[in-house]
Motif scaffolding. Sequence first.
Motif, PDB file in Angstrom:
ATOM      1  N   VAL A   1       0.861  -1.177   0.000  1.00 25.35           N
ATOM      2  CA  VAL A   1       0.000   0.000   0.000  1.00 25.35           C
ATOM      3  C   VAL A   1       0.897   1.227   0.000  1.00 25.35           C
ATOM      4  N   TYR A   2       0.501   2.223  -0.758  1.00 25.36           N
ATOM      5  CA  TYR A   2       1.305   3.436  -0.888  1.00 25.36           C
ATOM      6  C   TYR A   2       0.527   4.649  -0.399  1.00 25.36           C
ATOM      7  N   LEU A   3       1.271   5.641   0.030  1.00 22.66           N
ATOM      8  CA  LEU A   3       0.688   6.943   0.339  1.00 22.66           C
ATOM      9  C   LEU A   3       1.561   7.992  -0.340  1.00 22.66           C
ATOM     10  N   GLN A   4       1.056   8.521  -1.441  1.00 20.74           N
ATOM     11  CA  GLN A   4       1.758   9.590  -2.141  1.00 20.74           C
ATOM     12  C   GLN A   4       1.370  10.906  -1.499  1.00 20.74           C
ATOM     13  N   MET A   5       2.353  11.640  -1.023  1.00 19.61           N
ATOM     14  CA  MET A   5       2.105  12.886  -0.308  1.00 19.61           C
ATOM     15  C   MET A   5       2.736  14.041  -1.079  1.00 19.61           C
ATOM     16  N   ASN A   6       1.905  14.912  -1.588  1.00 25.77           N
ATOM     17  CA  ASN A   6       2.368  16.068  -2.353  1.00 25.77           C
ATOM     18  C   ASN A   6       2.056  17.353  -1.599  1.00 25.77           C
ATOM     19  N   ASN A   7       2.751  18.409  -2.003  1.00 26.66           N
ATOM     20  CA  ASN A   7       2.529  19.719  -1.392  1.00 26.66           C
ATOM     21  C   ASN A   7       2.551  19.630   0.137  1.00 26.66           C
ATOM     22  N   LEU A   8       3.578  19.002   0.649  1.00 23.74           N
ATOM     23  CA  LEU A   8       3.669  18.784   2.089  1.00 23.74           C
ATOM     24  C   LEU A   8       3.808  20.090   2.853  1.00 23.74           C
ATOM     25  N   ARG A   9       3.256  20.082   4.057  1.00 23.62           N
ATOM     26  CA  ARG A   9       3.258  21.254   4.924  1.00 23.62           C
ATOM     27  C   ARG A   9       3.934  20.898   6.247  1.00 23.62           C
ATOM     28  N   PRO A  10       4.461  21.874   6.952  1.00 26.24           N
ATOM     29  CA  PRO A  10       5.079  21.570   8.251  1.00 26.24           C
ATOM     30  C   PRO A  10       4.127  20.841   9.194  1.00 26.24           C
ATOM     31  N   GLU A  11       2.847  21.123   9.111  1.00 30.73           N
ATOM     32  CA  GLU A  11       1.884  20.444   9.986  1.00 30.73           C
ATOM     33  C   GLU A  11       1.660  18.984   9.622  1.00 30.73           C
ATOM     34  N   ASP A  12       2.232  18.532   8.509  1.00 35.15           N
ATOM     35  CA  ASP A  12       2.180  17.103   8.171  1.00 35.15           C
ATOM     36  C   ASP A  12       3.272  16.319   8.890  1.00 35.15           C
ATOM     37  N   THR A  13       4.154  17.008   9.565  1.00 35.14           N
ATOM     38  CA  THR A  13       5.224  16.340  10.306  1.00 35.14           C
ATOM     39  C   THR A  13       4.636  15.421  11.368  1.00 35.14           C
ATOM     40  N   ALA A  14       5.014  14.148  11.297  1.00 35.28           N
ATOM     41  CA  ALA A  14       4.460  13.154  12.223  1.00 35.28           C
ATOM     42  C   ALA A  14       5.103  11.809  11.950  1.00 35.28           C
ATOM     43  N   PHE A  15       4.773  10.878  12.822  1.00 29.59           N
ATOM     44  CA  PHE A  15       5.126   9.481  12.627  1.00 29.59           C
ATOM     45  C   PHE A  15       3.949   8.842  11.908  1.00 29.59           C
ATOM     46  N   TYR A  16       4.198   8.233  10.739  1.00 31.49           N
ATOM     47  CA  TYR A  16       3.139   7.666   9.920  1.00 31.49           C
ATOM     48  C   TYR A  16       3.131   6.151  10.054  1.00 31.49           C
ATOM     49  N   LEU A  17       1.946   5.608  10.292  1.00 28.15           N
ATOM     50  CA  LEU A  17       1.800   4.165  10.479  1.00 28.15           C
ATOM     51  C   LEU A  17       0.736   3.636   9.530  1.00 28.15           C
ATOM     52  N   CYS A  18       0.979   2.470   8.984  1.00 28.25           N
ATOM     53  CA  CYS A  18      -0.070   1.814   8.218  1.00 28.25           C
ATOM     54  C   CYS A  18      -0.694   0.721   9.081  1.00 28.25           C
ATOM     55  N   ALA A  19      -1.908   0.360   8.727  1.00 27.61           N
ATOM     56  CA  ALA A  19      -2.645  -0.600   9.526  1.00 27.61           C
ATOM     57  C   ALA A  19      -3.623  -1.358   8.648  1.00 27.61           C
ATOM     58  N   ALA A  20      -3.947  -2.568   9.086  1.00 24.46           N
ATOM     59  CA  ALA A  20      -4.908  -3.404   8.389  1.00 24.46           C
ATOM     60  C   ALA A  20      -6.247  -3.351   9.112  1.00 24.46           C
ATOM     61  N   ASP A  21      -7.286  -3.037   8.352  1.00 26.03           N
ATOM     62  CA  ASP A  21      -8.648  -3.029   8.887  1.00 26.03           C
ATOM     63  C   ASP A  21      -9.096  -4.469   9.101  1.00 26.03           C
ATOM     64  N   ARG A  22      -9.973  -4.674  10.042  1.00 31.48           N
ATOM     65  CA  ARG A  22     -10.486  -6.039  10.256  1.00 31.48           C
ATOM     66  C   ARG A  22     -11.478  -6.443   9.169  1.00 31.48           C
ATOM     67  N   SER A  23     -11.918  -5.511   8.335  1.00 33.61           N
ATOM     68  CA  SER A  23     -12.895  -5.808   7.285  1.00 33.61           C
ATOM     69  C   SER A  23     -12.365  -5.376   5.929  1.00 33.61           C
ATOM     70  N   PRO A  24     -13.080  -5.757   4.847  1.00 31.77           N
ATOM     71  CA  PRO A  24     -12.656  -5.315   3.513  1.00 31.77           C
ATOM     72  C   PRO A  24     -12.957  -3.839   3.236  1.00 31.77           C
ATOM     73  N   TYR A  25     -13.759  -3.227   4.115  1.00 33.82           N
ATOM     74  CA  TYR A  25     -14.239  -1.876   3.845  1.00 33.82           C
ATOM     75  C   TYR A  25     -13.490  -0.860   4.696  1.00 33.82           C
ATOM     76  N   ALA A  26     -13.153   0.252   4.075  1.00 29.00           N
ATOM     77  CA  ALA A  26     -12.307   1.238   4.725  1.00 29.00           C
ATOM     78  C   ALA A  26     -13.049   1.998   5.819  1.00 29.00           C
ATOM     79  N   HIS A  27     -12.396   2.151   6.936  1.00 26.93           N
ATOM     80  CA  HIS A  27     -12.930   2.909   8.065  1.00 26.93           C
ATOM     81  C   HIS A  27     -11.958   4.018   8.433  1.00 26.93           C
TER      82      HIS A  27
END
Length: 121
Positions: free
Chosen positions: A76-102
């Motif tokens: 899974v990818y996350l393309q991040m454009n036009n980044l801002r200082p407020e986007d500064t963070a620790f980014y984590l990916c996770a698997a949902d328990r279902s097929p549908y996004a929450h």
Amino acid sequence: QLVESGGGLVQAGGSLRLSCADSRRLFSNNAMGWFRQAPGMEREFVAAISWRTDSTYADSVKGRFTISRDLAKNTVYLQMNNLRPEDTAFYLCAADRSPYAHTTRGAYTYWGQGTEVTVSS
């Protein structure tokens, strides 16, 4: 196991692409999400993608970030454009328990270790 990569230091206005590899091929039928956590802040939803590649975004990143998945590569990818200082963070990916996004943290049962993103002004 979910393994994130692609974080780093970038200037405001720049781009990064985060990757989340499902090394054990466990989550092909699950929705996947990206969350982020800044120091001293709650973990917040960023984006999610369903097993059919329907996507949803936090308002703060809509129009700037794009989530996608490559089922052949179990990534899974996350393309991040036009980044801002407020986007500064620790980014984590996770698997949902279902097929549908929450958008809520409680829907996700398996988490990666994360990757750090720093955006300088």
